[in-house]
Design a protein around this motif. Structure first.
Motif, PDB file in Angstrom:
ATOM      1  N   GLU A  34       0.719  -1.271  -0.021  1.00 48.53           N
ATOM      2  CA  GLU A  34       0.066   0.112   0.069  1.00 48.53           C
ATOM      3  C   GLU A  34       0.898   1.056  -0.078  1.00 48.53           C
ATOM      4  OE1 GLU A  34      -3.553   0.817   2.539  1.00 48.53           O
ATOM      5  OE2 GLU A  34      -2.044   1.022   3.826  1.00 48.53           O
ATOM      6  N   THR A  35       2.002   1.352   0.790  1.00 47.38           N
ATOM      7  CA  THR A  35       2.900   2.482   0.726  1.00 47.38           C
ATOM      8  C   THR A  35       3.563   2.508  -0.523  1.00 47.38           C
ATOM      9  OG1 THR A  35       3.089   1.867   3.203  1.00 47.38           O
ATOM     10  CG2 THR A  35       4.775   3.394   2.274  1.00 47.38           C
ATOM     11  N   ALA A  36       4.032   1.629  -1.102  1.00 46.56           N
ATOM     12  CA  ALA A  36       4.674   1.712  -2.370  1.00 46.56           C
ATOM     13  C   ALA A  36       3.619   2.418  -3.295  1.00 46.56           C
ATOM     14  CB  ALA A  36       5.358   0.558  -2.748  1.00 46.56           C
ATOM     15  N   ALA A  37       2.548   1.799  -3.374  1.00 43.18           N
ATOM     16  CA  ALA A  37       1.459   2.245  -4.261  1.00 43.18           C
ATOM     17  C   ALA A  37       1.250   3.679  -4.207  1.00 43.18           C
ATOM     18  CB  ALA A  37       0.176   1.604  -4.264  1.00 43.18           C
ATOM     19  N   LEU A  38       1.165   4.549  -2.970  1.00 35.20           N
ATOM     20  CA  LEU A  38       1.120   5.581  -2.488  1.00 35.20           C
ATOM     21  C   LEU A  38       1.934   6.517  -2.959  1.00 35.20           C
ATOM     22  CD1 LEU A  38      -0.868   5.248   0.865  1.00 35.20           C
ATOM     23  CD2 LEU A  38      -1.998   5.852  -1.200  1.00 35.20           C
TER      24      LEU A  38
END
Length: 260
Positions: A34-38
């Motif tokens: 999730e953090t990488a996508a954001l």
């Protein structure tokens, strides 16, 4: 421009479960993904301000905007008396399973003592996941093809959710159908401020039972139903939400042109 639609921030969900002493009900590896996508997005659309603020903290290079859940606003008749029926609508997931157990074991017995005429209908797959005996006045309905008739035959919608993230869509849909709601602070997080008659907030089982009986005995129930649907139309109707999305995209495009 690359956008990410976020309806349930896993990091915040983990934190809310930890506050209750519970282990996460999902693969925690999702948090890193999730953090990488954001970080890789130009625009993140969050369902509530609390989640948008989290995105701004962990991915400061990504624009974050709140995009509320959108609903159709039905034109159903809200006049006339309603039976003293409360609805709990829930899919089969950890927060709903926990909420149903709390509702049936603590809240409902208190409510029935105060208002013995009260009835509870539990809609959705969550009804299959309660192991104990069902208390008097409570009925496990389970999956239904359409919620329209259920909303039309009820007086109040319940959201006794004690952990999780996102916005409780069941509350927005109930308001659109003219049902006032009762919610925990966790369940109400992310919703716009609403009049008490439209959405009562209750943090304890005792307070929740008291609010439930107050809703069932509302002397101006018809006007309350109209107020609930009006609030949903003002804040969550699809046309208004679509306009906010278009505005957010224009802002990102303008920022990219300025940077270029």
């Amino acid at each position: 421009a690359r956008g990410v639609l976020v309806h349930d921030v896993f990091a915040l969900r983990r934190d809310s479960q930890a506050a209750l002493g519970q282990t996460p009900d999902f693969d925690t590896g999702m948090i890193a993904r999730e953090t990488a996508a954001l970080h890789g997005a130009d625009l993140a659309l969050a369902i509530k301000e609390e989640e948008a603020a989290h995105i701004r903290r962990i991915a400061p290079g990504t624009a974050a905007q709140v995009l509320p859940f959108a609903v159709e606003i039905p034109g159903s008749d809200l006049s006339g008396p309603r039976p003293p029926v409360a609805l709990f609508v829930g899919a089969r997931n950890g927060p709903n399973i926990d909420a149903l157990a709390w509702l049936l074991e603590e809240i409902w017995p208190l409510a029935r003592t105060r208002c013995p005429q009260a009835r509870l209908r539990v809609i959705g797959r969550v009804a299959e996941h309660y192991a104990g005996p069902w208390p008097e006045g409570a009925e496990p309905v389970g999956f239904v093809e359409s919620l329209t008739e259920e909303y039309a035959g009820a007086a109040v919608a319940l959201a006794p959710i004690r952990f999780g993230s996102g916005v409780k869509i069941k509350l927005v849909e109930a308001l659109a159908h003219g049902l006032p709601g009762i919610a925990t602070p966790d369940a109400a997080e992310g919703l716009v401020p609403l009049p008490d008659r439209v959405l009562r907030i209750a943090a304890t089982g005792e307070a929740f039972a008291e609010a439930l009986c107050a809703a069932l005995s509302d002397p101006e129930a018809g006007a309350t139903r109209v107020a609930a649907r009006t609030a949903a139309a003002e804040h969550y109707a699809r046309d208004g939400v679509a306009a906010r999305l278009a505005d957010g995209l224009r802002q990102v495009q303008g920022a990219r042109r300025t940077a270029a």
